[in-house]
Scaffold this active site. Sequence first.
Site, PDB file in Angstrom:
ATOM      1  N   LYS A  85       0.811  -1.228   0.000  1.00 14.66           N
ATOM      2  CA  LYS A  85       0.000   0.000   0.000  1.00 14.66           C
ATOM      3  C   LYS A  85       0.845   1.280   0.000  1.00 14.66           C
ATOM      4  CE  LYS A  85      -4.264  -1.815   1.983  1.00 14.66           C
ATOM      5  NZ  LYS A  85      -5.272  -1.705   3.027  1.00 14.66           N
ATOM      6  N   ASP A 121      -9.919   3.183   2.042  1.00 11.93           N
ATOM      7  CA  ASP A 121     -10.000   2.556   3.377  1.00 11.93           C
ATOM      8  C   ASP A 121     -10.535   3.545   4.415  1.00 11.93           C
ATOM      9  OD1 ASP A 121      -9.155  -0.035   2.832  1.00 11.93           O
ATOM     10  OD2 ASP A 121      -7.041   0.426   3.133  1.00 11.93           O
ATOM     11  N   GLY A 144      -2.473  -0.146  17.094  1.00 15.31           N
ATOM     12  CA  GLY A 144      -1.808  -0.451  15.832  1.00 15.31           C
ATOM     13  C   GLY A 144      -1.337   0.836  15.176  1.00 15.31           C
ATOM     14  N   THR A 169       5.341  -1.447  18.479  1.00 17.24           N
ATOM     15  CA  THR A 169       6.634  -0.824  18.156  1.00 17.24           C
ATOM     16  C   THR A 169       6.540   0.676  18.427  1.00 17.24           C
ATOM     17  OG1 THR A 169       6.953  -2.482  16.444  1.00 17.24           O
ATOM     18  CG2 THR A 169       8.369  -0.533  16.331  1.00 17.24           C
TER      19      THR A 169
END
Length: 290
Positions: A85, A121, A144, A169
Amino acid sequence: MREIEQLLRRRERHPQPGPPPQAANFVLLGNPVGHSLSPLMHNKALQAMQIAGSYTAFCVSDLAAAVAGIRGLNIRGASVTIPFKTAVMEYLDEIDADAAAVGAVNTIVNDRGRLTGCNTDWLGFIQALGDKIDVAGKTFVIIGAGGAARAAAFGIRKMGGTVIILNRTEAKGKALAREFDGPFYPLTAVGKIKADVLINTTSVGMYPNIHQSPVAQAALAHYETVVDVIYNPLATRLLRDAAAERRRTISGLEMFVRQGAAQLKLWTGKDAPLALMRETVRERLAPYEM
Ligand code: NAP
């Protein structure tokens, strides 16, 4: 000689059909793509929209060559999925403003060889919240920091909501939080924060790991609504836990259907058959529900 004349006369009496109308073909570029329900959903929609053509998934090993193939084969439009993407952006002629702001392209429109990257999206996500949530003024905790998180954060900010980012992360989570004007916390903070909506944008809980959840059930009481962008399974462990806590739940199915319908609109200019697309995907997934 006489045989040729007879043949020509026969042809006059029975004219050959003209060339078939130009088919409008579409592709999905990703790796892997075997699990994708986009071909099922889009082909059903194309048939109902009476558009001659097809939608085919390709597992891509060379992205530059795959994009060149869109031009070379006159493919009308493409969906782009994990892991391309962001990477696909450098091969396109233009990136529209929303896709540039999201930082990801999930849709390519081919206008006579000129390829434009778009993102549906974020729109699918906002439309999926629908009339259940008025985004303006609400606070959303996003778990996320990948492509789906970026789309959700962009949509929420555009509609006047605020975001809090939690990610495994730290560097990636902090970067996303900075971009969309929100604070960052580690995943462990999920039970300490109170907000209107919790959104899972990680793949934790996706088939086949259907017994996993990114959040312990007790923490879900801190949120009025729990959203999962995962649509396989329809009811993830997270959403089942949220329902047990009597929270309002929204599954990833509606986002999936809406982002697909927005792609079809960009490619064909026509409204897509939403109800048919929703039922097609639901029917395929329902037998596997717990
Ligand atoms: P992505 O760009 O690869 O990002 C995945 C994110 O999940 C990353 O932030 C990653 O954290 C986190 N993550 C992955 N495994 C984890 C684990 N075990 N524990 C904690 N965090 C974990 O993927 P994506 O494109 O955003 O897609 C994510 C999910 O959204 C997929 O399930 C996809 O199917 C779904 N999705 C649904 C729709 C829809 O229409 N419903 C649309 C797009 C995506 P790190 O940063 O630490 O790696």
